[in-house]
Design a protein around this motif. Structure first.
Motif, PDB file in Angstrom:
ATOM      1  N   ASP A 110       3.490   9.720  -9.299  1.00 20.54           N
ATOM      2  CA  ASP A 110       2.031   9.811  -9.424  1.00 20.54           C
ATOM      3  C   ASP A 110       1.353   8.726  -8.595  1.00 20.54           C
ATOM      4  N   ALA A 111       1.946   7.534  -8.574  1.00 20.54           N
ATOM      5  CA  ALA A 111       1.401   6.442  -7.764  1.00 20.54           C
ATOM      6  C   ALA A 111       1.402   6.847  -6.292  1.00 20.54           C
ATOM      7  N   ARG A 112       2.524   7.378  -5.821  1.00 21.95           N
ATOM      8  CA  ARG A 112       2.651   7.775  -4.416  1.00 21.95           C
ATOM      9  C   ARG A 112       1.618   8.838  -4.052  1.00 21.95           C
ATOM     10  N   SER A 113       1.465   9.831  -4.914  1.00 26.79           N
ATOM     11  CA  SER A 113       0.508  10.910  -4.664  1.00 26.79           C
ATOM     12  C   SER A 113      -0.910  10.355  -4.475  1.00 26.79           C
ATOM     13  N   ASN A 114      -1.311   9.432  -5.348  1.00 24.56           N
ATOM     14  CA  ASN A 114      -2.654   8.857  -5.250  1.00 24.56           C
ATOM     15  C   ASN A 114      -2.793   7.919  -4.057  1.00 24.56           C
ATOM     16  N   PHE A 115      -1.770   7.116  -3.781  1.00 20.09           N
ATOM     17  CA  PHE A 115      -1.826   6.244  -2.606  1.00 20.09           C
ATOM     18  C   PHE A 115      -1.937   7.063  -1.323  1.00 20.09           C
ATOM     19  N   LEU A 116      -1.230   8.197  -1.266  1.00 18.16           N
ATOM     20  CA  LEU A 116      -1.303   9.033  -0.067  1.00 18.16           C
ATOM     21  C   LEU A 116      -2.690   9.671   0.090  1.00 18.16           C
ATOM     22  N   TYR A 119      -4.754   6.988   1.477  1.00 20.56           N
ATOM     23  CA  TYR A 119      -4.389   6.774   2.882  1.00 20.56           C
ATOM     24  C   TYR A 119      -5.005   7.853   3.781  1.00 20.56           C
ATOM     25  N   GLU A 120      -5.000   9.102   3.328  1.00 16.94           N
ATOM     26  CA  GLU A 120      -5.604  10.187   4.110  1.00 16.94           C
ATOM     27  C   GLU A 120      -7.093   9.932   4.345  1.00 16.94           C
ATOM     28  N   LEU A 121      -7.768   9.381   3.337  1.00 13.97           N
ATOM     29  CA  LEU A 121      -9.201   9.124   3.436  1.00 13.97           C
ATOM     30  C   LEU A 121      -9.526   7.839   4.200  1.00 13.97           C
ATOM     31  N   ALA A 122      -8.590   6.881   4.167  1.00 17.71           N
ATOM     32  CA  ALA A 122      -8.833   5.576   4.813  1.00 17.71           C
ATOM     33  C   ALA A 122      -7.521   5.045   5.396  1.00 17.71           C
ATOM     34  N   PRO A 123      -7.068   5.640   6.512  1.00 17.20           N
ATOM     35  CA  PRO A 123      -5.762   5.262   7.069  1.00 17.20           C
ATOM     36  C   PRO A 123      -5.674   3.822   7.566  1.00 17.20           C
ATOM     37  N   ASN A 124      -6.802   3.183   7.813  1.00 17.11           N
ATOM     38  CA  ASN A 124      -6.771   1.802   8.311  1.00 17.11           C
ATOM     39  C   ASN A 124      -7.064   0.768   7.230  1.00 17.11           C
ATOM     40  N   ASP A 125      -7.144   1.194   5.991  1.00 17.61           N
ATOM     41  CA  ASP A 125      -7.439   0.274   4.893  1.00 17.61           C
ATOM     42  C   ASP A 125      -6.201  -0.580   4.589  1.00 17.61           C
ATOM     43  N   PRO A 126      -6.290  -1.900   4.744  1.00 15.69           N
ATOM     44  CA  PRO A 126      -5.119  -2.755   4.529  1.00 15.69           C
ATOM     45  C   PRO A 126      -4.644  -2.773   3.077  1.00 15.69           C
ATOM     46  N   THR A 127      -5.544  -2.583   2.122  1.00 19.87           N
ATOM     47  CA  THR A 127      -5.134  -2.576   0.717  1.00 19.87           C
ATOM     48  C   THR A 127      -4.273  -1.351   0.419  1.00 19.87           C
ATOM     49  N   VAL A 128      -4.674  -0.209   0.931  1.00 22.35           N
ATOM     50  CA  VAL A 128      -3.898   1.011   0.733  1.00 22.35           C
ATOM     51  C   VAL A 128      -2.524   0.865   1.384  1.00 22.35           C
ATOM     52  N   ALA A 129      -2.492   0.358   2.609  1.00 16.50           N
ATOM     53  CA  ALA A 129      -1.210   0.162   3.303  1.00 16.50           C
ATOM     54  C   ALA A 129      -0.315  -0.806   2.533  1.00 16.50           C
ATOM     55  N   ASN A 130      -0.900  -1.861   2.012  1.00 15.00           N
ATOM     56  CA  ASN A 130      -0.133  -2.827   1.231  1.00 15.00           C
ATOM     57  C   ASN A 130       0.439  -2.182  -0.037  1.00 15.00           C
ATOM     58  N   ASN A 131      -0.356  -1.361  -0.701  1.00 11.44           N
ATOM     59  CA  ASN A 131       0.121  -0.715  -1.919  1.00 11.44           C
ATOM     60  C   ASN A 131       1.218   0.301  -1.635  1.00 11.44           C
ATOM     61  N   LEU A 132       1.157   0.965  -0.497  1.00  9.35           N
ATOM     62  CA  LEU A 132       2.250   1.864  -0.112  1.00  9.35           C
ATOM     63  C   LEU A 132       3.542   1.072   0.126  1.00  9.35           C
ATOM     64  N   ARG A 133       3.411  -0.120   0.744  1.00  7.17           N
ATOM     65  CA  ARG A 133       4.586  -0.983   0.923  1.00  7.17           C
ATOM     66  C   ARG A 133       5.119  -1.461  -0.424  1.00  7.17           C
ATOM     67  N   LEU A 134       4.212  -1.822  -1.311  1.00 11.35           N
ATOM     68  CA  LEU A 134       4.591  -2.261  -2.653  1.00 11.35           C
ATOM     69  C   LEU A 134       5.326  -1.146  -3.386  1.00 11.35           C
ATOM     70  N   LEU A 135       4.845   0.062  -3.261  1.00  8.39           N
ATOM     71  CA  LEU A 135       5.502   1.209  -3.878  1.00  8.39           C
ATOM     72  C   LEU A 135       6.898   1.401  -3.304  1.00  8.39           C
ATOM     73  N   SER A 136       7.007   1.307  -1.998  1.00 13.18           N
ATOM     74  CA  SER A 136       8.303   1.435  -1.347  1.00 13.18           C
ATOM     75  C   SER A 136       9.270   0.381  -1.855  1.00 13.18           C
TER      76      SER A 136
END
Length: 144
Positions: A110-116, A119-136
């Protein structure tokens, strides 16, 4: 330093009682300061007060949800996220916060689905990118 039951500094509590004299945007600003200081209980009280001052303030509801996540009151977080979505809609910040909520709960899909979605809405947002790394990183730690 003396701490509240939420681990917050008592110094932040004085702002909670004073907030009735604030406009909701001032309450939200002070709540964000408390959140940045990791005083999540105080921040939650201020965000809640802001929702009472202006029930249509989506930022206040989103902040209340994030504070509820941090103190592991996911039942309250879910209600606040529902109200936030009705007010602000499908924003990157909304999806990012919901994703982080699911991450805290250990619901990684569920976290991945929401982070993605964020990301689709704001691909350059550093917070979103960081959270995707955190999820990974979380997924890799589970696989050990």
């Amino acid at each position: 330093m003396e701490l509240t039951a939420f681990g917050d500094a008592f110094d932040g509590l004085k702002t909670v009682s004073d907030v009735e004299y604030y406009a909701s945007d001032q309450a939200v600003a002070e709540a964000k300061n408390q959140f940045r200081s990791e005083n999540y209980g105080n921040a939650g009280a201020l965000f809640y007060k802001a929702t009472q001052l202006a029930a249509n303030d989506g930022a206040a509801w989103l902040g209340l949800a994030a504070c509820s996540d941090r103190i592991h009151r996911f039942d309250l977080a879910d209600r606040a996220y529902g109200q936030a979505f009705r007010l602000i809609g499908p924003t990157p910040e909304y999806y990012n916060n919901v994703g982080y909520s699911y991450l805290l709960r250990g619901k990684l899909q569920d976290a991945r689905s929401n982070f993605l979605k964020a990301y689709e809405l704001a691909p350059n947002d550093p917070t979103v990118a960081n959270n995707l790394r955190l999820l990974s990183s979380s997924v890799k730690n589970l696989e050990r």
